[in-house]
Motif scaffolding. Structure first.
Motif, short mmCIF file in Angstrom:
data_model
loop_
_atom_site.label_atom_id
_atom_site.label_comp_id
_atom_site.label_asym_id
_atom_site.label_seq_id
_atom_site.Cartn_x
_atom_site.Cartn_y
_atom_site.Cartn_z
N LYS A 217 0.81 -1.22 0.30
CA LYS A 217 -0.55 -0.14 -0.25
C LYS A 217 0.75 1.34 -0.19
O LYS A 217 1.81 1.35 0.74
N PRO A 218 0.46 2.95 -1.28
CA PRO A 218 1.32 3.15 -1.07
C PRO A 218 1.41 4.24 0.67
O PRO A 218 0.29 4.03 1.09
N ASN A 219 2.70 4.67 0.86
CA ASN A 219 2.50 5.60 1.98
C ASN A 219 3.23 6.50 1.51
O ASN A 219 3.04 7.41 1.39
N TYR B 132 -0.72 -1.45 -13.33
CA TYR B 132 0.10 -0.55 -13.23
C TYR B 132 -0.10 1.11 -13.23
O TYR B 132 -1.00 1.38 -14.13
N LYS B 133 -0.12 1.65 -11.89
CA LYS B 133 -0.88 3.20 -12.19
C LYS B 133 0.72 3.49 -11.76
O LYS B 133 2.14 3.19 -11.27
N LEU C 78 8.26 8.85 -5.69
CA LEU C 78 7.80 7.83 -7.06
C LEU C 78 8.60 6.56 -6.99
O LEU C 78 9.63 5.92 -7.01
N THR C 79 7.13 6.15 -7.40
CA THR C 79 7.16 4.41 -8.20
C THR C 79 6.20 3.72 -8.56
O THR C 79 5.15 5.05 -9.08
N ILE C 80 6.95 2.84 -9.55
CA ILE C 80 5.71 1.77 -10.63
C ILE C 80 4.85 1.15 -8.89
O ILE C 80 4.99 0.43 -9.02
N ASP D 297 0.20 11.67 -4.79
CA ASP D 297 -0.97 11.59 -5.97
C ASP D 297 -0.92 9.61 -6.74
O ASP D 297 0.55 9.52 -6.55
N ILE D 298 -1.71 9.37 -6.99
CA ILE D 298 -1.70 7.94 -7.56
C ILE D 298 -2.40 8.42 -8.87
O ILE D 298 -3.35 8.76 -8.99
#
Length: 247
Positions: free
Chosen positions: A167-169, A189-190, A177-179, A196-197
């Motif tokens: 889960k994004p933190n 993929y996002k 910055l991450t895929i 922001d996602i």
């Protein structure tokens, strides 16, 4: 958040970027890995280790070979991380070779793969999207400097790729910055930028859209750098794909 046209170029230019990216992935990553696997298997045969060929032996068996016979196959340890995307090694090695064979991922099947042992592709096998993403992340891991925070050598993957169970933190810093892979089958993929996602169109080009948005952010907002690693001509040399045609 929907990405929409945030990458900026007209559709024709964006299609060109995808084409360039496919060339880069096939020739810089897939072909090199396939060639190194071929060379290692040749050396293993030369020392009488036919039973531990890449594509036939398990990853754990290969790790043991790399430890015991390192002086004979010194690059095996470098290749093993590329193989960890699937336990079905014979399928994986064939697919890596197939995808790099024509130099542009022409055989790429975003939500599937190829027939295996006379049977159609099934979802216990990795999708081509999963294979390409894993090999890209592993290649970038190999280009990042050693970091004591990531003793497994996955400095890029640990910081810039998230699997579906993660889960994004959103307490991260603004230049985070991450895929972010949100689905396995069909793969989706996002890209997470700061808090922001960015969602991206579903389907066959989703993987490429995500990689391009990720790279576009590095190029335009990070001066072509990710940490102290250059993604331009002085380093990984991938940012050119957003400037001109490959050939």
């Amino acid at each position: 958040m929907s990405c929409g046209v945030s990458l900026g170029p007209a559709n024709r230019m964006f299609d060109l970027w995808i084409e360039n990216l496919r060339y880069w992935l096939a020739q810089t990553v897939m072909q090199r890995v396939a060639k190194e696997i071929h060379n290692i298997n040749r050396e293993l045969r030369n020392i009488g280790s036919d039973e531990t060929q890449i594509g036939e032996a398990s990853v754990s068996a290969l790790k043991n070979v790399a430890f015991v016979k390192n002086s004979f196959v010194p690059t095996l340890n470098n290749v093993i991380p590329y193989l960890e995307v699937s336990s079905n090694q014979d399928y994986l090695i064939k697919r890596i070779s197939d995808l790099g064979n024509d130099g542009c991922l022409a055989d790429f099947n975003w939500d599937g793969g190829c027939a295996h042992k006379g049977k159609p592709w099934e979802d216990h096998l990795p999708t081509d999207s999963a294979i390409v993403m894993h090999l890209l992340c592993t290649y970038l891991d190999s280009r990042f400097p050693a970091n004591p925070k990531y003793p497994d050598g996955k400095a890029f993957s640990a910081q810039h790729f998230m699997a579906p169970q993660a889960k994004p933190n959103f307490d991260q810093h603004s230049d985070y910055l991450t895929i972010y892979q949100t689905k396995v089958n069909p793969p989706h993929y996002k890209v997470v930028i700061g808090n922001d996602i960015y969602d991206l169109p579903k389907g066959r080009n989703n993987l490429f859209h995500a990689i391009l948005l990720f790279l576009h952010e590095i190029k335009t907002k990070h001066n072509g750098m990710l940490g102290n690693v250059a993604f331009g001509t002085s380093g990984i040399n991938i940012l050119w794909i957003m400037t001109h045609k490959y050939r």
